[in-house]
Design a protein around this motif. Structure first.
Motif, PDB file in Angstrom:
ATOM      1  N   ASP A 202      -9.661 -21.374  72.875  1.00 56.82           N
ATOM      2  CA  ASP A 202      -8.629 -20.381  72.558  1.00 56.82           C
ATOM      3  C   ASP A 202      -9.228 -19.028  72.222  1.00 56.82           C
ATOM      4  O   ASP A 202     -10.298 -18.925  71.613  1.00 56.82           O
ATOM      5  N   LYS A 203      -8.492 -17.997  72.592  1.00 60.20           N
ATOM      6  CA  LYS A 203      -8.999 -16.637  72.400  1.00 60.20           C
ATOM      7  C   LYS A 203      -9.234 -16.289  70.940  1.00 60.20           C
ATOM      8  O   LYS A 203     -10.073 -15.455  70.627  1.00 60.20           O
ATOM      9  N   SER A 204      -8.527 -16.956  70.016  1.00 60.75           N
ATOM     10  CA  SER A 204      -8.709 -16.627  68.600  1.00 60.75           C
ATOM     11  C   SER A 204     -10.141 -16.902  68.121  1.00 60.75           C
ATOM     12  O   SER A 204     -10.583 -16.325  67.129  1.00 60.75           O
ATOM     13  N   PHE A 205     -10.879 -17.776  68.820  1.00 59.21           N
ATOM     14  CA  PHE A 205     -12.272 -18.053  68.452  1.00 59.21           C
ATOM     15  C   PHE A 205     -13.255 -17.137  69.178  1.00 59.21           C
ATOM     16  O   PHE A 205     -14.433 -17.089  68.841  1.00 59.21           O
ATOM     17  N   VAL A 206     -12.761 -16.449  70.215  1.00 56.83           N
ATOM     18  CA  VAL A 206     -13.659 -15.699  71.102  1.00 56.83           C
ATOM     19  C   VAL A 206     -13.582 -14.194  70.847  1.00 56.83           C
ATOM     20  O   VAL A 206     -14.576 -13.481  70.939  1.00 56.83           O
ATOM     21  N   GLN A 207     -12.380 -13.733  70.475  1.00 54.62           N
ATOM     22  CA  GLN A 207     -12.147 -12.289  70.347  1.00 54.62           C
ATOM     23  C   GLN A 207     -13.115 -11.620  69.380  1.00 54.62           C
ATOM     24  O   GLN A 207     -13.508 -10.479  69.575  1.00 54.62           O
ATOM     25  N   ASN A 208     -13.470 -12.334  68.286  1.00 59.25           N
ATOM     26  CA  ASN A 208     -14.309 -11.723  67.254  1.00 59.25           C
ATOM     27  C   ASN A 208     -15.694 -12.346  67.158  1.00 59.25           C
ATOM     28  O   ASN A 208     -16.341 -12.281  66.107  1.00 59.25           O
ATOM     29  N   LEU A 209     -16.142 -12.950  68.259  1.00 54.69           N
ATOM     30  CA  LEU A 209     -17.415 -13.686  68.267  1.00 54.69           C
ATOM     31  C   LEU A 209     -18.564 -12.920  67.636  1.00 54.69           C
ATOM     32  O   LEU A 209     -19.353 -13.479  66.871  1.00 54.69           O
ATOM     33  N   MET A 210     -18.664 -11.645  67.972  1.00 54.20           N
ATOM     34  CA  MET A 210     -19.837 -10.876  67.569  1.00 54.20           C
ATOM     35  C   MET A 210     -19.817 -10.514  66.085  1.00 54.20           C
ATOM     36  O   MET A 210     -20.848 -10.201  65.525  1.00 54.20           O
ATOM     37  N   VAL A 211     -18.653 -10.583  65.434  1.00 53.87           N
ATOM     38  CA  VAL A 211     -18.595 -10.213  64.018  1.00 53.87           C
ATOM     39  C   VAL A 211     -18.289 -11.393  63.119  1.00 53.87           C
ATOM     40  O   VAL A 211     -18.363 -11.282  61.897  1.00 53.87           O
ATOM     41  N   ASN A 212     -17.957 -12.533  63.688  1.00 53.69           N
ATOM     42  CA  ASN A 212     -17.560 -13.666  62.858  1.00 53.69           C
ATOM     43  C   ASN A 212     -18.458 -14.878  63.100  1.00 53.69           C
ATOM     44  O   ASN A 212     -18.411 -15.519  64.136  1.00 53.69           O
ATOM     45  N   GLN A 213     -19.275 -15.185  62.093  1.00 55.38           N
ATOM     46  CA  GLN A 213     -20.251 -16.263  62.255  1.00 55.38           C
ATOM     47  C   GLN A 213     -19.565 -17.629  62.402  1.00 55.38           C
ATOM     48  O   GLN A 213     -20.027 -18.490  63.149  1.00 55.38           O
ATOM     49  N   ASP A 214     -18.456 -17.826  61.673  1.00 54.37           N
ATOM     50  CA  ASP A 214     -17.733 -19.101  61.788  1.00 54.37           C
ATOM     51  C   ASP A 214     -17.282 -19.329  63.237  1.00 54.37           C
ATOM     52  O   ASP A 214     -17.378 -20.437  63.758  1.00 54.37           O
ATOM     53  N   ASP A 215     -16.768 -18.262  63.876  1.00 55.16           N
ATOM     54  CA  ASP A 215     -16.334 -18.391  65.267  1.00 55.16           C
ATOM     55  C   ASP A 215     -17.508 -18.769  66.170  1.00 55.16           C
ATOM     56  O   ASP A 215     -17.372 -19.589  67.069  1.00 55.16           O
ATOM     57  N   ARG A 216     -18.680 -18.175  65.902  1.00 62.44           N
ATOM     58  CA  ARG A 216     -19.850 -18.515  66.729  1.00 62.44           C
ATOM     59  C   ARG A 216     -20.234 -19.986  66.553  1.00 62.44           C
ATOM     60  O   ARG A 216     -20.571 -20.672  67.522  1.00 62.44           O
ATOM     61  N   ILE A 217     -20.129 -20.477  65.316  1.00 68.88           N
ATOM     62  CA  ILE A 217     -20.446 -21.892  65.067  1.00 68.88           C
ATOM     63  C   ILE A 217     -19.441 -22.792  65.788  1.00 68.88           C
ATOM     64  O   ILE A 217     -19.812 -23.773  66.438  1.00 68.88           O
ATOM     65  N   ILE A 218     -18.161 -22.432  65.704  1.00 73.06           N
ATOM     66  CA  ILE A 218     -17.111 -23.245  66.349  1.00 73.06           C
ATOM     67  C   ILE A 218     -17.297 -23.257  67.870  1.00 73.06           C
ATOM     68  O   ILE A 218     -17.249 -24.312  68.515  1.00 73.06           O
ATOM     69  N   VAL A 219     -17.542 -22.082  68.451  1.00 74.07           N
ATOM     70  CA  VAL A 219     -17.676 -22.007  69.913  1.00 74.07           C
ATOM     71  C   VAL A 219     -18.940 -22.740  70.364  1.00 74.07           C
ATOM     72  O   VAL A 219     -18.924 -23.500  71.344  1.00 74.07           O
ATOM     73  N   ASN A 220     -20.025 -22.556  69.617  1.00 69.94           N
ATOM     74  CA  ASN A 220     -21.274 -23.240  69.953  1.00 69.94           C
ATOM     75  C   ASN A 220     -21.097 -24.761  69.941  1.00 69.94           C
ATOM     76  O   ASN A 220     -21.510 -25.463  70.865  1.00 69.94           O
ATOM     77  N   SER A 221     -20.458 -25.275  68.885  1.00 70.43           N
ATOM     78  CA  SER A 221     -20.254 -26.725  68.783  1.00 70.43           C
ATOM     79  C   SER A 221     -19.342 -27.221  69.893  1.00 70.43           C
ATOM     80  O   SER A 221     -19.536 -28.317  70.418  1.00 70.43           O
ATOM     81  N   THR A 222     -18.316 -26.423  70.218  1.00 67.47           N
ATOM     82  CA  THR A 222     -17.388 -26.820  71.280  1.00 67.47           C
ATOM     83  C   THR A 222     -18.107 -26.885  72.621  1.00 67.47           C
ATOM     84  O   THR A 222     -17.885 -27.809  73.411  1.00 67.47           O
ATOM     85  N   LEU A 223     -18.982 -25.907  72.871  1.00 66.79           N
ATOM     86  CA  LEU A 223     -19.756 -25.925  74.118  1.00 66.79           C
ATOM     87  C   LEU A 223     -20.589 -27.196  74.208  1.00 66.79           C
ATOM     88  O   LEU A 223     -20.616 -27.876  75.233  1.00 66.79           O
ATOM     89  N   GLN A 224     -21.249 -27.540  73.090  1.00 67.03           N
ATOM     90  CA  GLN A 224     -22.100 -28.742  73.102  1.00 67.03           C
ATOM     91  C   GLN A 224     -21.269 -30.005  73.289  1.00 67.03           C
ATOM     92  O   GLN A 224     -21.609 -30.878  74.097  1.00 67.03           O
TER      93      GLN A 224
END
Ligand code: C2E
Ligand code: MG
Ligand code: MG
Ligand code: MG
Length: 278
Positions: A202-224
């Motif tokens: 979902d875009k809510s996890f991607v829109q702020n990737l560069m400024v939000n560390q939690d979003d990066r953790i969520i997206v990284n885990s989802t990719l794995q």
């Protein structure tokens, strides 16, 4: 005061349509004839293959070009269509129209796969699968050109039936994608049973990737998680170059977002496809 100008200089209808306001009742009435009157239009947004750096797919996104109210976005009328039993008619129109556009592009040597959104209502209709398969055959379109995007919620309401229908479609060679992944309430146990090819974060996890560390953790885990399950991943809501590069580095397969292109009508997206570096 219910319409504002957007960047593309189109009137955008922004009124909240809650409750049984007179306006809502009018829209309900008008929606029934909107399809027959040719008032629906499809916009298309590219999905970039992040390895090939090439646009391989477009997602068809419906809008209602209302004669008086301007362009009505789908979030305002899809829920009404669902409640009013109009969703099958609407989805049939969307698939027809997008397959026609596929054929048009093909005749111009533009080869694209098409993603369309389907709702819980479609899966409740026993004839839905067969309708899609017959239509694709009738138009002579290869079945693997079509991806159906389904939200988790569409599956949660009646998982057994959804799994049955989706399995039929998947066996015929169609691609299936879980849309808005991460915002619904499906369990991993349910997801595991779904015959899907792709998770769309979902875009809510991607829109702020560069400024939000939690979003990066969520997206990284989802990719794995997705990759370990053999699924590919689409990131929607890429709004800047930083997010795009971050996703490329982590092996995300496809990307979509305003940084690449907003959804555009068929003519404008064709121009974009011809002139973009992708
Ligand atoms: P969706 O399927 O999750 O589509 C993605 C939405 O996110 C689109 O909104 C798109 O314009 C928007 N988006 C894409 N990239 C970005 C970005 O970088 N930033 C931001 N802020 N937004 C971005 P749209 O076109 O308004 O569609 C909203 C929703 O309406 C869709 O969400 C989908 O659930 C539904 N919808 C649209 N067309 C159809 C349809 O033909 N059938 C059904 N059942 N639902 C549809
Ligand atoms: Mg979608
Ligand atoms: Mg989505
Ligand atoms: Mg969405």
């Amino acid at each position: 005061q219910h319409a504002k100008k957007n960047r593309l200089d189109q009137q955008i209808y922004t009124q909240q349509i809650d409750g049984n306001t007179l306006e809502r009742l009018q829209l309900i009435n008008e929606l029934k004839s909107a399809i027959d009157n040719g008032e629906l239009v499809l916009f298309y947004q590219p999905k970039l293959d992040l390895k090939l750096k090439k646009v391989t797919h477009v997602e068809a996104l419906v809008r209602w070009q209302h004669p008086d109210r301007g362009m009505i976005p789908p979030d305002l009328f899809i829920p009404i269509a669902e409640q009013m039993g109009q969703m099958n008619a609407l989805t049939h129109w969307v698939i027809n129209e997008s397959l026609e556009q596929y054929l048009k592009w093909k005749s111009q040597d533009i080869e694209l796969c098409i993603a369309i959104n389907i709702s819980a209502e479609n899966l409740k209709d026993e004839g839905f699968c067969q309708y899609v398969l017959d239509l694709v055959t009738h138009k002579g379109v290869p079945i693997d050109v079509l991806t159906l995007e389904i939200t988790e919620d569409a599956v949660v309401s009646d998982p057994e039936n959804a799994i049955k229908q989706l399995t039929v479609l998947k066996k015929s060679g169609l691609k299936l994608s879980i849309d808005d992944y991460g915002t619904g309430y499906s369990s991993l146990a349910q997801l595991k049973q779904l015959p899907v090819d792709e998770l769309k974060i979902d875009k809510s996890f991607v829109q702020n990737l560069m400024v939000n560390q939690d979003d990066r953790i969520i997206v990284n885990s989802t990719l794995q998680l997705a990759h370990n399950l053999g699924l590919s991943v689409v990131a929607e809501g890429i709004e800047d170059e930083g997010a795009l590069n971050w996703l490329i580095e982590r092996g995300c397969e496809l990307g979509q977002g305003f940084y690449l292109s907003r959804p555009l009508d068929a003519d404008k997206i064709t121009d974009w496809l011809v002139s973009s570096p992708y």
